[in-house]
Motif scaffolding. Structure first.
Motif, PDB file in Angstrom:
ATOM      1  N   VAL A  52       0.848  -1.186   0.000  1.00  0.00           N
ATOM      2  CA  VAL A  52       0.000   0.000   0.000  1.00  0.00           C
ATOM      3  C   VAL A  52       0.885   1.238   0.000  1.00  0.00           C
ATOM      4  N   ASP A  53       0.590   2.187  -0.902  1.00  0.00           N
ATOM      5  CA  ASP A  53       1.232   3.493  -0.862  1.00  0.00           C
ATOM      6  C   ASP A  53       0.556   4.323   0.226  1.00  0.00           C
ATOM      7  N   VAL A 106      -3.810   0.908  -2.701  1.00  0.00           N
ATOM      8  CA  VAL A 106      -3.208  -0.377  -3.017  1.00  0.00           C
ATOM      9  C   VAL A 106      -2.359  -0.236  -4.274  1.00  0.00           C
ATOM     10  N   ALA A 107      -1.079  -0.606  -4.153  1.00  0.00           N
ATOM     11  CA  ALA A 107      -0.143  -0.482  -5.277  1.00  0.00           C
ATOM     12  C   ALA A 107       0.139  -1.817  -5.949  1.00  0.00           C
ATOM     13  N   GLU A 108       0.123  -2.910  -5.169  1.00  0.00           N
ATOM     14  CA  GLU A 108       0.424  -4.222  -5.729  1.00  0.00           C
ATOM     15  C   GLU A 108      -0.244  -5.282  -4.867  1.00  0.00           C
ATOM     16  N   VAL A 109      -0.771  -6.321  -5.525  1.00  0.00           N
ATOM     17  CA  VAL A 109      -1.463  -7.411  -4.835  1.00  0.00           C
ATOM     18  C   VAL A 109      -0.840  -8.729  -5.259  1.00  0.00           C
ATOM     19  N   GLY A 110      -0.433  -9.536  -4.295  1.00  0.00           N
ATOM     20  CA  GLY A 110       0.146 -10.837  -4.609  1.00  0.00           C
ATOM     21  C   GLY A 110      -0.882 -11.786  -5.196  1.00  0.00           C
ATOM     22  N   HIS A 155       5.474   3.376   2.126  1.00  0.00           N
ATOM     23  CA  HIS A 155       4.703   2.183   1.797  1.00  0.00           C
ATOM     24  C   HIS A 155       4.531   1.314   3.046  1.00  0.00           C
ATOM     25  N   ALA A 156       3.503   0.492   3.005  1.00  0.00           N
ATOM     26  CA  ALA A 156       3.225  -0.469   4.066  1.00  0.00           C
ATOM     27  C   ALA A 156       2.902  -1.807   3.419  1.00  0.00           C
ATOM     28  N   ILE A 157       3.126  -2.872   4.166  1.00  0.00           N
ATOM     29  CA  ILE A 157       2.864  -4.218   3.676  1.00  0.00           C
ATOM     30  C   ILE A 157       1.741  -4.834   4.503  1.00  0.00           C
TER      31      ILE A 157
END
Length: 363
Positions: A52-53, A106-110, A155-157
């Motif tokens: 997440v940005d 949300v910047a990227e989703v696994g 960013h956060a995970i």
């Protein structure tokens, strides 16, 4: 101890299926993210993770109060937060152990993520920053250190079991974040009220310490929605009393020091005496025994504050020979975010208190 993301990924994903493994080369037990001293905030995500940005952090009230009391000026508070995140890879106040929450995109989703989130979703995390890998890139330059709400960049995970909610389109994002920050409190109050109703056949009386605050006002609104016949708001001064009274959130409003056992007991006696359910929503320590004293035998005392001492509550109840059920508030209850947001939408009194708080903080 540092918890690697591989450890966290495996534990977080499989926690429901097996106990956490121990051991490792260090001879120490593996730590889950909240208990770990440091987390790895590497932006590369695992198969079930989400990056997440970050747009905004929201410190929990107990943590912010402690930082402000220790460091004084806003600049010093900002530097303290930056130092914590840099050292620990997460925002976890080393004194209170608590953190807060964040808003971001949300910047990227696994590929194995089960969160239901999509790239581009604007979300609020519903778990503590104390267990969220976090990296800041802007030095918090837009924050003056005087408010719990922090404009931020980084960013956060989110782990596979991390819960987050899309921000509602019909509410101001700052308002939604403020509500979601404490959404577990009214949901748990509703659960306890309904349990009491099933067991006894009557609606319980409810008292909220810190009734003018965020979690406290939502708990009052929930008690009224659940038809509690006596709802007592305990506040710290006449200004708060007038605000809660105008909002029509309680049948009785009491001005008292929540840390003063005799003073609080006397004030509550004037409005009907001990209650079936006491909810502690104040962000200062020392409220455990006063809260127990105003709870009737057989009742429940729900502590929803990071300033609560478990030992003070447990030993205090024993010392007072109080037959009171003690509950430590869990910030997660299924459906808690939407429930709290519905209170804001449907109850103009509690909405007014939140809008006033936002205005005072310059949101």
């Amino acid at each position: 101890m540092v918890t690697s993301r591989e450890d966290a990924h495996g534990l977080w994903s499989a926690l429901a299926a097996r106990p956490a493994p121990g051991g490792g080369d260090t001879g120490e037990p593996t730590r889950l993210p909240q208990a770990a001293w440091r987390l790895d905030p590497d932006p590369a995500i695992g198969p079930d993770e989400v990056r997440v940005d970050v747009e905004r952090l929201n410190l929990d009230a107990a943590s912010f109060r402690q930082l402000r009391e220790q460091h004084g000026t806003g600049d010093a508070v900002r530097e303290a937060v930056l130092a914590i995140v840099a050292e620990r890879g997460k925002m976890q106040n080393p004194v209170t152990g608590s953190g807060g929450m964040l808003v971001g995109t949300v910047a990227e989703v696994g590929p194995q993520s089960t969160t239901g989130l999509r790239v581009g979703d604007r979300v609020a995390t519903l778990v503590s920053l104390s267990l969220t890998p976090l990296h800041l890139t802007d030095g918090l330059s837009r924050w003056d250190g005087t408010s719990e709400r922090i404009p931020a960049q980084g960013h956060a995970i989110l782990f596979g079991r991390t819960i987050a909610a899309r921000l509602p389109e019909d509410l101001d994002p700052a308002l939604a974040l403020m509500v979601m920050d404490v959404c577990g409190a009214p949901a748990l109050v509703r659960r306890v009220i309904r349990e009491h109703r099933v067991l006894t056949g009557v609606d319980p009386s409810v008292l909220v310490l810190g009734g003018a605050g965020k979690s406290g006002s939502l708990c009052l609104a929930m008690a009224r929605a659940e038809r509690s016949p006596r709802v007592v708001a305990v506040v710290r001064d006449d200004t708060e009393a007038q605000a809660v009274d105008r909002a029509a959130l309680a049948t009785h409003v009491v001005v008292a020091d929540a840390r003063d056992p005799l003073g609080l007991t006397a004030a509550v006696d004037e409005v009907g005496g001990p209650v079936d359910l006491t909810v502690v929503c104040v962000d200062v320590p020392g409220c455990e025994q006063p809260a127990i004293l105003v709870t009737r035998d057989g009742g429940t005392c729900l502590f929803f504050s990071m300033a609560t001492s478990f030992s003070a509550a447990a030993l205090g109840a024993e010392g007072l020979a109080a037959d009171v059920r003690l509950l430590m508030g869990n910030g997660y209850v299924p459906g808690h975010a939407e429930l709290a947001l519905s209170l804001i939408r449907e109850n103009p009194g509690v909405r007014g208190l939140f809008d006033q708080r936002l205005a005072e903080e310059g949101a």
